[in-house]
Design a protein around this motif. Structure first.
Motif, short mmCIF file in Angstrom:
data_model
loop_
_atom_site.label_atom_id
_atom_site.label_comp_id
_atom_site.label_asym_id
_atom_site.label_seq_id
_atom_site.Cartn_x
_atom_site.Cartn_y
_atom_site.Cartn_z
N LEU A 43 33.83 78.64 -105.35
CA LEU A 43 32.89 79.26 -106.27
C LEU A 43 33.64 80.18 -107.24
N SER A 44 33.19 80.20 -108.49
CA SER A 44 33.84 81.04 -109.50
C SER A 44 32.80 81.50 -110.51
N THR A 45 33.06 82.64 -111.12
CA THR A 45 32.19 83.12 -112.19
C THR A 45 32.45 82.39 -113.50
N ALA A 46 33.52 81.58 -113.55
CA ALA A 46 33.87 80.81 -114.74
C ALA A 46 33.83 79.32 -114.40
N SER A 55 29.80 71.10 -114.49
CA SER A 55 29.87 71.83 -113.22
C SER A 55 28.49 71.99 -112.60
N PHE A 56 28.47 72.01 -111.27
CA PHE A 56 27.28 72.46 -110.56
C PHE A 56 27.25 73.99 -110.64
N VAL A 57 26.06 74.55 -110.80
CA VAL A 57 25.93 76.00 -110.86
C VAL A 57 24.90 76.46 -109.84
N THR A 58 25.21 77.55 -109.16
CA THR A 58 24.28 78.15 -108.23
C THR A 58 24.16 79.63 -108.59
N GLY A 68 21.69 89.37 -109.58
CA GLY A 68 22.13 87.99 -109.44
C GLY A 68 23.17 87.62 -110.48
N VAL A 69 24.01 86.67 -110.13
CA VAL A 69 25.05 86.22 -111.05
C VAL A 69 25.26 84.72 -110.84
N PRO A 70 25.39 83.94 -111.91
CA PRO A 70 25.64 82.50 -111.74
C PRO A 70 27.07 82.27 -111.25
N LEU A 71 27.23 81.32 -110.35
CA LEU A 71 28.54 80.92 -109.84
C LEU A 71 28.67 79.41 -109.98
N TYR A 72 29.87 78.96 -110.34
CA TYR A 72 30.11 77.55 -110.59
C TYR A 72 30.95 76.96 -109.46
N LEU A 73 30.55 75.78 -108.97
CA LEU A 73 31.37 75.06 -108.01
C LEU A 73 32.55 74.43 -108.75
N GLN A 74 33.74 74.56 -108.20
CA GLN A 74 34.95 74.12 -108.89
C GLN A 74 34.96 72.61 -109.15
N GLY A 279 24.55 72.87 -126.34
CA GLY A 279 23.87 73.80 -125.45
C GLY A 279 24.44 73.83 -124.05
N ARG A 280 25.79 73.59 -123.91
CA ARG A 280 26.41 73.46 -122.60
C ARG A 280 27.59 74.41 -122.44
N ASP A 281 27.71 75.44 -123.25
CA ASP A 281 28.89 76.31 -123.16
C ASP A 281 28.90 77.06 -121.83
N VAL A 282 30.10 77.41 -121.39
CA VAL A 282 30.29 78.04 -120.09
C VAL A 282 31.17 79.27 -120.24
#
Length: 330
Positions: A43-46, A55-58, A68-74, A279-282
């Motif tokens: 998991l990463s904040t980027a 990426s999957f995001v949780t 809360g903060v979004p986290l991305y699966l690598q 509309g997909r920037d990360v």
């Protein structure tokens, strides 16, 4: 989906045992060479900015994140491993899970096993030697000849009859049509690099590695991703990256790693601009960029698909055959 009748694993017991033996052999290979096994978060904040990756995001809620903060699966462990390299880890490898949304098929599962390693002091050609040594040792019963090595340009000239460094978008589109790639409306908006990718996946790649392993290297500079770029001729520059193919299937992708933090930031920004238009920037990985600025040692790195390697070892035609529980049974 019937969740009562598909509870059993998709892979046989024999294949489960073959996977365990393969992973043990990988660890032994690196132990003998003094390469340290590491573990980094999934998991990463980027997230990876490459436009073709999703990426999957949780979301994490709890201490340090009251709102809360979004986290991305690598999509790979690359960014975290480079932070270790910059901190002085020396040569490292990792066997881990990686996740890519929207990727499912005969050779893809959205959750898959990746082997990634980095070698300080290596360039991409030296790393190709080690990749060949590893894969040959693991597939000894199936590999009897040394690997072939082709430049990206030579591979396209042989199998697509064009120079990828000089061809226009129109000639690439015509080449795709000549090789039976349907020219559908959604292809009309493709840029030049996207046409090259389409030809690689549909025309060139499936013909690589049929008789023996095949490396293609020195990609167009516009496809550098996280690799160094060098001036190849007066006409064009190339990215110092490679891919390994076996039986028409991409097995590994490696780079002579870019270590310039400012250049990497510029590439991330360019990728993210393309994503933003859709509309997909990360979020960018600022910790990786700080690590590069602090000093990444000269090195080369490679990611290898363990599930695909196992497919080759056991003669499987579908990735589901080598997974205990693919996405259809998750």
């Amino acid at each position: 989906m019937n969740t009562t009748s598909d509870w059993r694993p998709a892979a046989t017991q024999t294949i489960l045992e073959a996977r365990a033996q393969l992973l043990a052999a990988v660890r032994q290979f690196f132990a003998v060479r003094g390469v340290l096994e590491v573990e980094t978060p999934v998991l990463s904040t980027a997230a990876a900015t490459a436009p073709h990756l999703e990426s999957f995001v949780t979301r994490y809620s709890g201490p340090h994140a009251a709102h809360g903060v979004p986290l991305y699966l690598q999509t790979s462990p690359e960014f975290a491993m480079k932070r270790l390299l910059a901190a002085g880890s020396g040569p490292i490898y990792q066997i881990c899970k990686a996740f890519r949304n929207g990727e499912a098929g005969r050779r893809h599962n959205p959750e898959f096993t990746m082997l990634e390693w980095y070698r300080p002091g290596f360039d991409h050609h030296t790393l190709m030697d080690e990749v060949e040594e590893l894969v040959t040792s693991l597939l000894a019963e199936r590999i009897t000849q040394p690997a072939e090595r082709l430049s990206y340009a030579a591979a396209f000239q042989r199998y697509a009859e064009l120079d990828p460094h000089q061809a226009t978008s129109e000639s690439l589109r015509a080449c795709a049509a000549a090789h039976g790639v349907a020219d559908t409306p959604d292809l009309a908006a493709l840029d030049r690099d996207a046409w090259l990718d389409l030809l690689l996946t549909h025309v060139v790649g499936p013909r690589l590695g049929r008789e023996r392993l095949c490396f293609i290297h020195d990609y167009p500079a516009t496809q550098a991703a996280l690799a160094r770029v060098r001036r190849d001729t007066a006409d064009h520059a190339v990215a110092e990256r490679f891919e390994l193919y076996a039986q028409g299937m991409e097995l590994a992708s490696g780079y002579h790693e870019l270590s310039d933090g400012a250049e990497q930031r510029a590439r991330f920004a360019e990728d993210n601009a393309k994503r933003r238009a859709q509309g997909r920037d990360v979020p960018l990985d600022e910790r990786l960029l700080a690590a590069l600025s602090a000093g990444l040692p000269p090195c080369a790195g490679v990611a290898l698909g363990v599930d695909r390697l196992l497919m080759l070892k056991v003669g499987a035609r579908d990735i589901n055959e080598v997974l205990s529980f693919p996405i259809s049974r998750a």
